[in-house]
Design a protein around this motif. Structure first.
Motif, PDB file in Angstrom:
ATOM      1  N   PHE A 121      41.005  53.651  31.678  1.00  0.00           N
ATOM      2  CA  PHE A 121      40.975  52.638  32.716  1.00  0.00           C
ATOM      3  C   PHE A 121      41.598  53.155  34.001  1.00  0.00           C
ATOM      4  O   PHE A 121      42.588  53.878  33.975  1.00  0.00           O
ATOM      5  CB  PHE A 121      41.758  51.391  32.284  1.00  0.00           C
ATOM      6  N   ASP A 124      43.550  49.666  38.580  1.00  0.00           N
ATOM      7  CA  ASP A 124      43.134  48.272  38.747  1.00  0.00           C
ATOM      8  C   ASP A 124      42.600  47.684  37.440  1.00  0.00           C
ATOM      9  O   ASP A 124      42.867  46.533  37.104  1.00  0.00           O
ATOM     10  CB  ASP A 124      42.066  48.146  39.833  1.00  0.00           C
ATOM     11  N   GLU A 125      41.831  48.491  36.701  1.00  0.00           N
ATOM     12  CA  GLU A 125      41.300  48.014  35.420  1.00  0.00           C
ATOM     13  C   GLU A 125      42.433  47.763  34.422  1.00  0.00           C
ATOM     14  O   GLU A 125      42.411  46.774  33.687  1.00  0.00           O
ATOM     15  CB  GLU A 125      40.317  49.022  34.836  1.00  0.00           C
ATOM     16  N   TYR A 129      43.262  44.394  32.557  1.00  0.00           N
ATOM     17  CA  TYR A 129      43.392  44.335  31.098  1.00  0.00           C
ATOM     18  C   TYR A 129      44.676  43.616  30.699  1.00  0.00           C
ATOM     19  O   TYR A 129      44.692  42.797  29.782  1.00  0.00           O
ATOM     20  CB  TYR A 129      43.364  45.743  30.492  1.00  0.00           C
ATOM     21  N   LEU A 136      38.109  43.522  29.234  1.00  0.00           N
ATOM     22  CA  LEU A 136      37.588  44.710  29.892  1.00  0.00           C
ATOM     23  C   LEU A 136      37.194  45.775  28.870  1.00  0.00           C
ATOM     24  O   LEU A 136      36.167  46.438  29.010  1.00  0.00           O
ATOM     25  CB  LEU A 136      38.620  45.259  30.885  1.00  0.00           C
ATOM     26  N   LYS A 140      33.509  47.397  28.448  1.00  0.00           N
ATOM     27  CA  LYS A 140      33.276  48.846  28.560  1.00  0.00           C
ATOM     28  C   LYS A 140      32.655  49.406  27.279  1.00  0.00           C
ATOM     29  O   LYS A 140      31.739  50.223  27.332  1.00  0.00           O
ATOM     30  CB  LYS A 140      34.583  49.578  28.872  1.00  0.00           C
ATOM     31  N   LYS A 157      37.507  56.418  33.767  1.00  0.00           N
ATOM     32  CA  LYS A 157      38.217  55.626  34.772  1.00  0.00           C
ATOM     33  C   LYS A 157      37.305  55.474  35.978  1.00  0.00           C
ATOM     34  O   LYS A 157      37.052  56.446  36.675  1.00  0.00           O
ATOM     35  CB  LYS A 157      39.513  56.323  35.203  1.00  0.00           C
TER      36      LYS A 157
END
Length: 158
Positions: A121, A124-125, A129, A136, A140, A157
């Motif tokens: 990730f 930001d991800e 999460y 997320l 993914k 990422k």
């Protein structure tokens, strides 16, 4: 067309001897599991796959499986039928579609360690999460199954 089949197990459930009433491909996936929990999850995948194929007019026991170069399984004799399987903790799900498809399921209490977050990730991800655990990740992983590139090929990422 998009159809899903799922199976939820109780902690006391075991793989019955009739689990061998599947194609050789599915039987081997069950039998090669090293522990009873993994066998139960593979059995659930086989059950949902068999039920879906049956309702679509196919017999899982005689359905041929093949693996694409990227590792995604498919039915060479039924090219218009796509499928994806996922299992986690006590559940298994198979989804069928007339278009390419990917699915993932996770147990709601599973928390990914920071080591995994930093590997797959963006910053930001990872923050998203932490606010919405697993949403997320499931998105993914579903996309990685859709593309057939798998977790390592798709879970970058971004």
């Amino acid at each position: 067309m998009l159809t899903a089949y799922f199976k939820i197990f109780k902690d006391s459930d075991k793989v019955p001897d009739i689990a061998l009433d599947f194609s050789d491909y599915r039987k081997n996936k069950i039998l090669l599991c090293k522990n009873s929990h993994d066998k139960l999850l593979e059995y659930g995948a086989a059950l949902t796959l068999k039920k879906g194929l049956s309702e679509l007019g196919f017999d899982e026991r005689i359905t041929r499986y093949a693996i694409k170069d990227n590792g995604k399984p498919y039915f060479p004799d039924i090219p218009s039928l796509h499928f994806s399987i996922s299992h986690a903790k006590n559940m298994a799900i198979t989804v069928f579609s007339d278009k390419n498809v990917g699915i993932d399921c996770e147990h709601s209490k599973r928390i990914l360690p920071d080591k995994i977050l930093s590997r797959f990730f963006s910053r930001d991800e990872a923050e998203a999460y932490r606010k919405y655990p697993l949403k997320l990740w499931v998105i993914k992983e579903s996309l990685s199954k859709l593309s057939g590139n798998g977790i390592l090929g798709e879970m970058k990422k971004n």
